[in-house]
Design a protein around this motif. Structure first.
Motif, PDB file in Angstrom:
ATOM      1  N   TYR A   1      39.270  -5.810  43.257  1.00  0.00           N
ATOM      2  CA  TYR A   1      38.319  -4.960  43.965  1.00  0.00           C
ATOM      3  C   TYR A   1      37.076  -5.742  44.381  1.00  0.00           C
ATOM      4  O   TYR A   1      36.619  -5.635  45.522  1.00  0.00           O
ATOM      5  CB  TYR A   1      37.931  -3.776  43.079  1.00  0.00           C
ATOM      6  CG  TYR A   1      37.091  -2.721  43.777  1.00  0.00           C
ATOM      7  CD1 TYR A   1      37.675  -1.585  44.312  1.00  0.00           C
ATOM      8  CD2 TYR A   1      35.706  -2.860  43.893  1.00  0.00           C
ATOM      9  CE1 TYR A   1      36.907  -0.613  44.954  1.00  0.00           C
ATOM     10  CE2 TYR A   1      34.934  -1.905  44.522  1.00  0.00           C
ATOM     11  CZ  TYR A   1      35.531  -0.781  45.048  1.00  0.00           C
ATOM     12  OH  TYR A   1      34.770   0.173  45.689  1.00  0.00           O
TER      13      TYR A   1
ATOM     14  N   THR B   1      38.920   2.338  50.254  1.00  0.00           N
ATOM     15  CA  THR B   1      39.982   2.224  49.248  1.00  0.00           C
ATOM     16  C   THR B   1      41.193   3.015  49.708  1.00  0.00           C
ATOM     17  O   THR B   1      41.086   4.204  49.997  1.00  0.00           O
ATOM     18  CB  THR B   1      39.495   2.724  47.876  1.00  0.00           C
ATOM     19  OG1 THR B   1      38.381   1.924  47.459  1.00  0.00           O
ATOM     20  CG2 THR B   1      40.594   2.629  46.831  1.00  0.00           C
TER      21      THR B   1
ATOM     22  N   LYS C   1      38.691   4.517  41.001  1.00  0.00           N
ATOM     23  CA  LYS C   1      38.019   4.280  42.276  1.00  0.00           C
ATOM     24  C   LYS C   1      36.505   4.450  42.130  1.00  0.00           C
ATOM     25  O   LYS C   1      35.721   3.609  42.587  1.00  0.00           O
ATOM     26  CB  LYS C   1      38.545   5.234  43.343  1.00  0.00           C
ATOM     27  CG  LYS C   1      37.782   5.201  44.658  1.00  0.00           C
ATOM     28  CD  LYS C   1      38.336   6.225  45.626  1.00  0.00           C
ATOM     29  CE  LYS C   1      37.514   6.263  46.926  1.00  0.00           C
ATOM     30  NZ  LYS C   1      36.154   6.763  46.724  1.00  0.00           N
TER      31      LYS C   1
END
Length: 335
Positions: free
Chosen positions: A210, A257, A245
């Protein structure tokens, strides 16, 4: 006795605090519209005995997909050392462009589909240092060839590089320094196109992937297989993905995302063509597909790429089971 009471009081507080944090992080508005895309893989289409161009055109023209994830497999585009073959990717990129379909294009050694790392036979005996030098050249050529396509929206650098469970045998240990070098190389070659990094939804922590990309994509598998217990259904709720998330957003800043790999095909022990189609239908039928789609909606991720359209096409064309393909057509018509 007082110690025991204090211990359970602290334990209760920790559990309640954890539940409160989970519920808070699980809050996510339902998207007004879910944008559906699809992954396409030339090597997998060939493995199924299909004409890859026929399947790809059907995905665009009959299925109606306009959001694609494609892969520049190293062994496909450089079958011989310094001898590149871009016939497949040129076809796919140009066909997509003609139909105003956008593309996420994967580059790197590890890209979608087994055996995870797709190394050309000529490079298999090279040392890792030698392979890295060849990978730098391959990435340079691929990025410079496609960076000016208007329908290219993301470069995906490697695929789930931090997930070693299924890849260690073929990929070895992750070289994080080289992963960072690959990302930097793609950025330097094409500073105008954003980079997507991916990690497993079921098993990945998301931390490494990420924070390295401009956008993030995760996989969702509801029906899986394990060598010890066989086929099983995931116990993870859709809220689990919302929590991850939102936690990533708090730690590293909010980023686009996606659900980049929504499994909609059977998880098998053997290649598809060696597996009776009754077994395939046991592992993935239309009821399971509908269940997976509804599960994915509850992750609240607004862009979702389906995984398995090549198998849907095979089942429709050769096995008299068009229901998967037809369900896909319904999804791509949704606005």
């Amino acid at each position: 006795m007082i110690f025991v009471q204090k211990f359970f009081a602290v334990l209760l507080f920790v559990v309640l605090a954890f539940l409160a944090a989970f519920l808070l992080l699980a809050q996510e508005e339902k998207p007004g519209v879910i944008t559906y895309g699809v992954s396409f893989n030339t090597l997998y289409a060939r493995e199924l005995g299909l004409d890859e161009k026929e399947v790809y055109r059907a995905i665009l023209d009959d299925l109606g997909a306009r959001h694609l994830r494609l892969a520049a497999h190293w062994d496909m585009v450089e079958p011989q050392d310094d001898a590149y073959n871009f016939s497949e990717l040129d076809f796919q990129m140009n066909e997509a462009k003609e139909r105003n379909a956008d593309v996420i294009l994967g580059v790197g050694r590890r890209l979608p589909r087994w055996p995870e790392c797709h190394v050309p036979k000529w490079a298999e005996e090279l040392s890792w240092e030698e392979q890295k030098e060849e990978l730098r050249k391959y990435i340079d050529v691929v990025v410079n060839r496609y960076k000016d396509y208007d329908n290219l929206i993301y470069w995906q650098v490697e695929n789930e590089p931090f997930l070693e469970v299924f890849a260690k045998e073929h990929c070895g240990e992750l070289d994080k320094e080289f992963l960072d070098e690959e990302i930097a190389l793609v950025r330097s070659l094409d500073p105008d196109t954003l980079i997507l990094m991916t990690d497993s939804g079921n098993l990945g922590t998301w931390f490494g992937a990420y924070r390295r990309g401009d956008a993030f994509g995760t996989s969702v598998y509801v029906y899986l297989w394990n060598p010890d217990i066989g086929p099983f259904k995931s116990f993870l709720p859709p809220e689990y993905y919302r929590v991850k998330k939102n936690l990533m957003g708090l730690l590293f800043g909010e980023k686009p995302t996606f659900l980049i790999e929504l499994s909609a095909e059977p998880w098998l022990l053997n290649p598809v063509l060696e597996t009776p189609y009754e077994v395939q239908l046991e592992r993935m039928n239309i009821e399971k597909l509908d269940e997976i789609i509804e599960f994915a909606k509850e992750t609240r991720l607004s862009r979702q790429y389906l995984w398995g359209a090549e198998w849907w096409y095979l089942m429709m064309r050769d096995k008299g089971h068009p229901e998967f393909w037809e369900r896909g057509k319904e999804l791509f018509k949704e606005k």
